[in-house]
Design a protein around this motif. Structure first.
Motif, PDB file in Angstrom:
ATOM      1  N   PRO A 130       0.754  -1.221   0.087  1.00  0.00           N
ATOM      2  CA  PRO A 130       0.120  -0.070  -0.092  1.00  0.00           C
ATOM      3  C   PRO A 130       0.853   1.358  -0.016  1.00  0.00           C
ATOM      4  N   LYS A 131       2.045   1.209   0.676  1.00  0.00           N
ATOM      5  CA  LYS A 131       2.842   2.225   0.774  1.00  0.00           C
ATOM      6  C   LYS A 131       3.003   2.915  -0.665  1.00  0.00           C
ATOM      7  N   GLY A 225      -7.717   4.481   5.780  1.00  0.00           N
ATOM      8  CA  GLY A 225      -6.912   3.841   6.759  1.00  0.00           C
ATOM      9  C   GLY A 225      -7.469   3.641   8.087  1.00  0.00           C
ATOM     10  N   TRP A 226      -9.069   3.936   8.112  1.00  0.00           N
ATOM     11  CA  TRP A 226      -9.639   3.354   9.346  1.00  0.00           C
ATOM     12  C   TRP A 226     -11.012   3.309   8.960  1.00  0.00           C
ATOM     13  N   ASP A 227     -11.850   2.697   9.555  1.00  0.00           N
ATOM     14  CA  ASP A 227     -13.066   2.444   9.688  1.00  0.00           C
ATOM     15  C   ASP A 227     -14.075   3.554   9.009  1.00  0.00           C
ATOM     16  N   GLN A 254      -1.820   6.712   7.786  1.00  0.00           N
ATOM     17  CA  GLN A 254      -0.698   6.012   7.457  1.00  0.00           C
ATOM     18  C   GLN A 254      -0.843   4.644   6.995  1.00  0.00           C
ATOM     19  N   ARG A 255      -2.263   4.233   6.973  1.00  0.00           N
ATOM     20  CA  ARG A 255      -2.385   2.870   6.454  1.00  0.00           C
ATOM     21  C   ARG A 255      -3.442   3.045   5.339  1.00  0.00           C
ATOM     22  N   ALA A 256      -3.638   4.265   4.647  1.00  0.00           N
ATOM     23  CA  ALA A 256      -4.593   4.424   3.629  1.00  0.00           C
ATOM     24  C   ALA A 256      -4.206   3.677   2.531  1.00  0.00           C
ATOM     25  N   ASP A 257      -5.222   3.479   1.508  1.00  0.00           N
ATOM     26  CA  ASP A 257      -4.725   2.750   0.297  1.00  0.00           C
ATOM     27  C   ASP A 257      -5.837   3.105  -0.863  1.00  0.00           C
ATOM     28  N   LEU A 258      -5.202   2.603  -1.849  1.00  0.00           N
ATOM     29  CA  LEU A 258      -6.271   2.734  -3.282  1.00  0.00           C
ATOM     30  C   LEU A 258      -6.466   1.291  -3.606  1.00  0.00           C
ATOM     31  N   ARG A 259      -7.607   1.232  -4.191  1.00  0.00           N
ATOM     32  CA  ARG A 259      -7.998  -0.165  -4.384  1.00  0.00           C
ATOM     33  C   ARG A 259      -8.619  -0.230  -5.845  1.00  0.00           C
ATOM     34  N   LEU A 260      -8.006  -0.929  -6.588  1.00  0.00           N
ATOM     35  CA  LEU A 260      -8.077  -1.256  -8.118  1.00  0.00           C
ATOM     36  C   LEU A 260      -8.736  -2.560  -8.173  1.00  0.00           C
ATOM     37  N   ARG A 261     -10.045  -2.591  -8.660  1.00  0.00           N
ATOM     38  CA  ARG A 261     -10.770  -3.835  -8.601  1.00  0.00           C
ATOM     39  C   ARG A 261     -11.406  -4.144  -9.893  1.00  0.00           C
ATOM     40  N   LEU A 262     -11.450  -5.276 -10.611  1.00  0.00           N
ATOM     41  CA  LEU A 262     -12.126  -5.783 -11.546  1.00  0.00           C
ATOM     42  C   LEU A 262     -13.335  -6.345 -11.092  1.00  0.00           C
TER      43      LEU A 262
END
Ligand SMILES: Nc1ncnc2c1ncn2[C@@H]1O[C@H](COP(=O)(O)OP(=O)(O)OP(=O)(O)O)[C@@H](O)[C@H]1O
Ligand SMILES: [Mg+2]
Length: 367
Positions: A130-131, A225-227, A254-262
């Motif tokens: 995720p970083k 990064g959180w609920d 600090q735990r955020a992320d991007l999600r790429l989904r198909l």
């Protein structure tokens, strides 16, 4: 922004050189091992004070040399120019010069010379930790949101404070409560900046992607990064014991992320290598469009080995999108035949032949 002159000394196998790139398309071609990627490394060093291959800098410095240096003259968006210089030593120390003055941080370089790198490692943006995606996201936010850097620094400070407290517990409860408050405030701001950015990025990314490749059902979403239904303060309080046990704060930006989904799947698990490369290109080109819109200047694209993994049709589509961005682009390739043609007649294209560390301009955009 664009680089109008670049001087490189002691970067990998490159002989000392000064060259004048075209403000738009620059093609560096030559045999394997000739030094094409090294030229991109040099530009990358100038914009970020670090290498793109590894965090260790020694491999970028030429064997037997104590330091490497890169100078660049940058034409600024609002007119005028700026002179940047970076030199790095084997021990990792670096000196940054901006218009004759020593500069304190690499962020100042990044601000003048925003760079986008697309190389054979780029699929890591989808597959990696995720970083890498946070860095991608924050690059965008940093360049369009002037308050981002100071807020991010506040967040880091509060986070370090909390993590140290979790491990050693040396602070009294009232002081720690004040730090926690600082942490939640900075987190809320960072989350808001990132959210706004993704909202603007999404439609541009989707449009760009559709011009590159047909991937029905690919979605981009943001995890903060959180609920999403709870305040961070609540989450921190609930996970205190676990955080103490782990020795660091587990929820937050600090735990955020991007999600790429198909559909129901993680895009990285499903897409072919070529498709992954096109998705990454679409993400990075979309960032360039947002930067253009924010009128804070343009970024410079470093595209290492553009043809790899792509068929003829997709190479052309990628070149067209890069050209439409109106940015300066450095493209490397072994065989430049297909890249010679196909550009709009008014687009200045310069060709450079790289041979055993020497760079020779073989086609001048001013001719
Ligand atoms: N620190 C260094 N000092 C001197 N030469 C180096 C150093 N690190 C790498 N090299 C050499 O520099 C040469 C150029 O490498 P580079 O990656 O730039 O080639 P390239 O033109 O991009 O090749 P390819 O087409 O295979 O990607 C290689 O022969 C490599 O071994
Ligand atoms: Mg290379």
């Amino acid at each position: 922004m664009s680089l109008s002159r670049v001087t490189v000394t002691a970067v990998r196998n490159l002989h000392p050189v000064t060259f004048s790139p075209s403000p738009r398309i620059n093609i560096l071609y030559g045999a394997n091992g000739s030094g094409k990627t090294s030229v991109l490394e040099a530009v990358h060093l100038l914009g970020l004070a670090r290498s793109f291959r590894s965090t260790r800098l020694t491999p970028v410095i030429q064997y037997e040399q104590p330091t490497c240096t890169v100078f660049g003259q940058v034409e600024l968006a609002g007119g005028g120019s700026s002179n940047l210089g970076i030199s790095r030593e084997r021990q990792g120390d670096f000196t940054i010069r901006i218009d004759g003055q020593n500069a304190r941080s690499a962020a100042q370089l990044a601000e003048i010379l925003p760079l986008q790198l697309i190389n054979p490692d780029s699929f890591r943006l989808l597959e990696g930790a995720p970083k890498i995606r946070r860095q991608f996201l924050d690059w965008g936010v940093f360049h369009v949101e002037p308050r981002f850097l100071a807020t991010w620094q506040r967040l880091q400070k509060a986070l370090r404070q909390r993590n140290s407290w979790l491990r050693h517990g040396t602070l009294d409860a009232a002081s720690q409560a004040a730090w926690d408050r600082e942490l939640t405030l900075a987190s809320a701001d960072i989350d808001q900046f990132r959210r706004d950015y993704i909202k603007a990025l999404k439609p541009v990314f989707e449009r760009t992607l559709s011009e590159l490749v047909e991937l029905e059902g690919l979605t981009l979403s943001y995890y903060r990064g959180w609920d999403k239904d709870r305040e961070l303060s609540e989450v921190l309080a609930a996970s205190l014991h676990r955080d103490q046990y782990m020795g660091h704060t587990q929820a937050g930006p600090q735990r955020a992320d991007l999600r790429l989904r198909l559909g129901a799947h993680n895009a990285a698990d499903i897409l072919s290598r070529g498709q992954q490369k096109l998705v990454v290109c679409a993400l990075r080109i979309a960032q360039g469009h947002l930067l253009n819109q924010a009128r804070r200047g343009q970024c410079i694209y470093l595209v290492d080995d553009l043809p790899s993994e792509l068929d003829e049709q997709h190479r052309r589509a990628l070149c067209r999108l890069l050209e439409e961005l109106n940015c300066q682009v450095f493209i490397t390739c072994v065989d430049h035949e297909f890249l010679r043609e196909g550009w709009q007649t008014e687009t200045p294209v310069a060709l450079f032949h790289v041979e055993q560390g020497h760079i020779t301009q073989t086609h001048d955009h001013r001719e």
